[in-house]
Design an enzyme around this catalytic site. Structure first.
Site, PDB file in Angstrom:
ATOM      1  N   ASN B  81       0.798  -1.215   0.000  1.00 33.16           N
ATOM      2  CA  ASN B  81       0.000   0.000   0.000  1.00 33.16           C
ATOM      3  C   ASN B  81       0.836   1.273   0.000  1.00 33.16           C
ATOM      4  O   ASN B  81       0.311   2.349   0.261  1.00 33.16           O
ATOM      5  CB  ASN B  81      -0.947   0.005   1.215  1.00 33.16           C
ATOM      6  CG  ASN B  81      -1.766  -1.253   1.292  1.00 33.16           C
ATOM      7  OD1 ASN B  81      -1.567  -2.080   2.177  1.00 33.16           O
ATOM      8  ND2 ASN B  81      -2.656  -1.446   0.332  1.00 33.16           N
ATOM      9  N   ILE B  89       0.994   6.849   0.245  1.00 32.42           N
ATOM     10  CA  ILE B  89       0.378   5.810   1.065  1.00 32.42           C
ATOM     11  C   ILE B  89      -1.091   5.687   0.689  1.00 32.42           C
ATOM     12  O   ILE B  89      -1.800   6.696   0.588  1.00 32.42           O
ATOM     13  CB  ILE B  89       0.489   6.150   2.565  1.00 32.42           C
ATOM     14  CG1 ILE B  89       1.956   6.320   2.960  1.00 32.42           C
ATOM     15  CG2 ILE B  89      -0.156   5.070   3.413  1.00 32.42           C
ATOM     16  CD1 ILE B  89       2.142   6.936   4.320  1.00 32.42           C
ATOM     17  N   CYS B  90      -1.517   4.462   0.483  1.00 30.59           N
ATOM     18  CA  CYS B  90      -2.931   4.214   0.222  1.00 30.59           C
ATOM     19  C   CYS B  90      -3.574   3.758   1.519  1.00 30.59           C
ATOM     20  O   CYS B  90      -3.441   2.612   1.918  1.00 30.59           O
ATOM     21  CB  CYS B  90      -3.094   3.145  -0.854  1.00 30.59           C
ATOM     22  SG  CYS B  90      -4.816   2.741  -1.173  1.00 30.59           S
ATOM     23  N   LEU B  91      -4.224   4.702   2.149  1.00 22.79           N
ATOM     24  CA  LEU B  91      -4.823   4.399   3.449  1.00 22.79           C
ATOM     25  C   LEU B  91      -6.146   5.152   3.516  1.00 22.79           C
ATOM     26  O   LEU B  91      -6.201   6.365   3.282  1.00 22.79           O
ATOM     27  CB  LEU B  91      -3.870   4.850   4.566  1.00 22.79           C
ATOM     28  CG  LEU B  91      -4.272   4.570   6.001  1.00 22.79           C
ATOM     29  CD1 LEU B  91      -4.559   3.099   6.219  1.00 22.79           C
ATOM     30  CD2 LEU B  91      -3.166   5.017   6.941  1.00 22.79           C
ATOM     31  N   LEU B 124      -0.629  -0.154  -4.149  1.00 27.77           N
ATOM     32  CA  LEU B 124       0.098   0.883  -4.859  1.00 27.77           C
ATOM     33  C   LEU B 124       1.413   0.309  -5.385  1.00 27.77           C
ATOM     34  O   LEU B 124       1.981   0.790  -6.344  1.00 27.77           O
ATOM     35  CB  LEU B 124       0.394   2.062  -3.930  1.00 27.77           C
ATOM     36  CG  LEU B 124      -0.660   3.154  -3.863  1.00 27.77           C
ATOM     37  CD1 LEU B 124      -0.283   4.178  -2.820  1.00 27.77           C
ATOM     38  CD2 LEU B 124      -0.829   3.811  -5.204  1.00 27.77           C
TER      39      LEU B 124
END
Lengths: 341, 157
Positions: B81, B89-91, B124
Site C-alpha cells: 500500500n 500511502i494508500c490508506l 500501490l
C-alpha cells in the site's frame, strides 16, 4: 486454611452479586460508593482510633462479628474497622480456625490482630492473586468483593483509599506498638501485587506523612519509584474523568462523580467550548464540537468526526436554527472567530 | 488565527508533553513552518519491517483538520500500500475515511498498523501486492525485509 478462604469467598459472593446488580447498572453510583466507603473509613477510623485503645476496638469487633450479614447489604458503606472486623466476622460465622485462634488468646492482644490479619492475608492470596496480606484484611475483603463481580474498574483509586485508611492505622499503631516484622516480610515476598507495594511503601513513609495533605491520599505519585510496573499507565488513568478527584477530601463525594466528561475545548479547532457549545450534542455518539466546526463539517461531508456516521440533517437544522442567533453574536464579539470566518 | 494553525499548535504541545507516551513514534514539526511535519516511526515487531526506522513527511493543508494531512514515506519501503518510488500511502483514513478528530499522532499509529497489516487488494506497489495475493508470504517478507535492511536501518561500519 483452604476452607477458610472458600468460606470467605462464598460468604462474600452473594453480597458481591447484590452489589453487582446495583452497580453494574450505574457506574457512577459504584464510584460514589467507593468514595463513600473511603470517607467513612477515614472518618470512623479517626474517631475510634484516636478515642480508644486498639484492644478495645478489637474486642468490640469480635462482638460485632455476630452481626448478621444482612445488615451489611442494607448498609454497604461501612468503615474500615468494621470491614476489618467483618473479615473476622465472616470467618467466625463459619466456624473456622480464626475463631479458635481468637478465643485461644482472650487477651485480644494486638499481636493476635496482626496474626489474624496475616493468616487471612495468606488465605486471600491463596484464593485470589489480586489480594494482599498484612493487617488490612478487612479492606481486602472489600476489594475482593469488587473483584469478584468484576465491577471494580478503578482499582487504583481503591488502592488510594486503602492507603488513606491504612495510613491512619499505621500512624496509630506506630504510636501504640511497634509494627511486627512478620507481616511486612510476607508482604515483601508478595510484593509483585500492587496493593502490597502500597502497604509496604506506607510502612516506610507512614510516620513521615502529613495526614492533612490531600495529595498524600494517592497511593503512588506519578513519579513514584515504588509504583509497580504492572499498574496501568498513569496517563490513561488521568484521562479517566473521575480518577483525579475521586478521593479528594473536603468535597462532597456525590457532587463530583456525577460529572460526565465534557471537553473544555473543541477537539477540532481547539477553541474553548462556550456554554452553548457544551450543551450541544449533534450526534448520538456523544461526540462534542463547537457549533462553528459543526457547521463547517455540515458544509463538507457532513459526517460526525467521532463515529463517521452522517449527521442527521433534520435534527441539525433544528439545532442550527435555534443556535443560529447566538452563533452570529459570538462571531461578532469574538475576534478570533471573525478572523476565522 | 486560522483554526488549522490553532489545532496544530495544540498538537505540537501535546507531542511535546507526551514525548515518551509512544516510543514508536517521534513527531517533529518543521522549525519554520507548522504545516510541515516529519515523523520517525519504528517498524512494528514481528513484521519484516521490524528493526527499521521509517521517515514520514506530513504536509498539512490549510483546511486541516477538516481535510486530512498528506503523508508519504521518505524512507523506501516494500509494502503493497505504499508507492515504491513516491512513498505515497494508500490508506482510507488519509482519504475518504478521514475524521477531523484524528491527529497527526493517530495518523502515525494508523500507518504503523497498516505496516503490520498490509492490504493487498488495493495495492500501490503491484509487485508486493501480487506476491501477497498469490500467497507467497515468504517472498513478500523476504523482499520487505531486504528493503528494510537496505533503507531503514543504520548502515553498519
Amino acid at each position: 486454611m483452604v476452607s477458610d478462604s472458600v468460606n470467605v469467598s462464598l460468604s462474600s459472593a452473594p453480597s458481591a452479586r447484590d452489589f453487582g446488580k446495583k452497580k453494574r447498572t450505574n457506574r457512577t453510583a459504584k464510584l460514589k460508593q467507593c468514595k463513600l466507603d473511603a470517607r467513612r473509613e477515614q472518618w470512623l477510623s479517626q474517631g475510634v482510633m484516636s478515642g480508644s485503645v486498639k484492644d478495645k476496638g478489637f474486642k468490640d469487633g469480635t462482638n460485632r462479628a455476630c452481626m448478621p450479614l444482612v445488615g451489611r447489604e442494607r448498609n454497604p458503606p461501612l468503615d474500615a474497622l468494621e470491614m476489618r472486623r467483618r473479615g473476622h466476622g465472616i470467618e467466625d460465622n463459619h466456624g473456622s480456625i480464626h475463631l479458635e485462634s481468637d478465643s485461644e488468646s482472650p487477651s485480644n492482644s494486638p499481636k493476635s490482630i496482626l496474626l489474624g490479619g496475616t493468616n487471612s492475608g495468606t488465605n486471600f492470596t491463596g484464593s485470589s492473586s489480586s489480594s494482599s496480606g498484612g493487617c488490612c484484611s478487612g479492606n481486602i475483603t472489600e476489594e475482593e468483593e469488587n473483584d469478584d463481580d468484576g465491577c471494580l474498574d478503578d482499582w487504583e483509586a481503591v488502592a488510594d483509599a486503602l492507603v488513606a485508611s491504612d495510613n491512619q492505622e499505621s500512624r496509630n499503631s506506630c504510636q501504640e506498638q511497634p509494627l511486627e516484622d512478620e507481616p511486612v516480610e510476607q508482604l515483601n515476598s508478595k510484593s509483585s501485587t500492587g496493593v502490597c507495594l502500597g502497604v509496604e511503601n506506607l510502612k516506610q513513609e507512614g510516620p513521615r506523612m502529613v495526614p492533612k495533605n490531600p495529595m498524600d491520599n494517592r497511593a503512588w505519585r506519578p513519579d513514584d519509584a515504588f509504583r509497580p510496573q504492572s499498574l496501568p499507565n498513569l496517563l490513561k488513568q488521568q484521562s479517566f474523568p473521575n480518577t483525579d478527584r475521586h478521593f479528594r477530601r473536603g468535597q462532597l463525594p456525590w457532587t463530583c462523580s456525577s460529572a460526565v466528561s465534557v471537553p473544555s475545548s473543541c477537539p477540532i479547532c481547539c477553541e474553548a467550548l462556550d456554554l452553548t457549545d457544551s450543551s450541544f450534542f449533534p450526534c448520538v455518539c456523544g461526540f462534542m464540537l463547537c457549533l462553528f466546526c459543526h457547521k463547517k463539517i455540515l458544509e463538507g461531508d457532513g459526517r460526525c468526526p467521532g463515529c463517521r456516521k452522517p449527521y442527521e440533517h433534520n435534527a441539525m437544522e433544528a439545532e442550527l436554527s435555534v443556535h443560529g442567533h447566538s452563533l452570529t453574536l459570538r462571531l461578532a464579539c469574538s475576534s478570533s472567530m471573525v478572523e476565522r470566518s | 488565527m486560522q483554526p488549522s494553525r490553532a489545532r496544530l499548535f495544540k498538537e505540537y504541545k501535546e507531542v511535546q508533553k507526551e514525548k515518551a507516551a509512544d516510543p514508536d513514534i517521534q513527531l517533529v514539526c518543521d522549525e519554520s513552518n507548522i504545516f510541515k511535519w516529519n515523523a520517525l516511526i519504528k517498524g512494528p515487531s514481528e513484521t519484516p519491517y521490524e528493526g527499521g526506522v521509517f521517515q514520514l513527511a506530513f504536509s498539512v493543508p490549510e483546511q486541516y483538520p477538516l481535510q486530512p494531512p498528506q503523508v508519504r514515506f521518505l524512507t523506501k519501503i516494500f509494502h503493497p500500500n505504499v508507492h515504491f518510488k513516491t512513498g505515497e500511502i494508500c490508506l482510507d483514513i488519509l482519504k475518504n475515511a478521514w475524521s477531523p478528530a484524528w491527529t497527526l499522532q493517530s495518523v502515525c499509529r494508523a500507518i504503523i498498523a497498516l505496516m503490520a497489516h498490509p492490504e493487498a487488494d488495493s495495492p500501490l506497489n503491484c509487485d508486493s501486492g501480487n506476491l501477497l495475493r498469490s500467497g507467497d508470504i515468504r517472498g513478500y517478507q523476504a523482499m520487505a525485509r531486504m528493503y528494510t535492511r537496505l533503507a531503514a536501518m543504520p548502515k553498519k561500519g
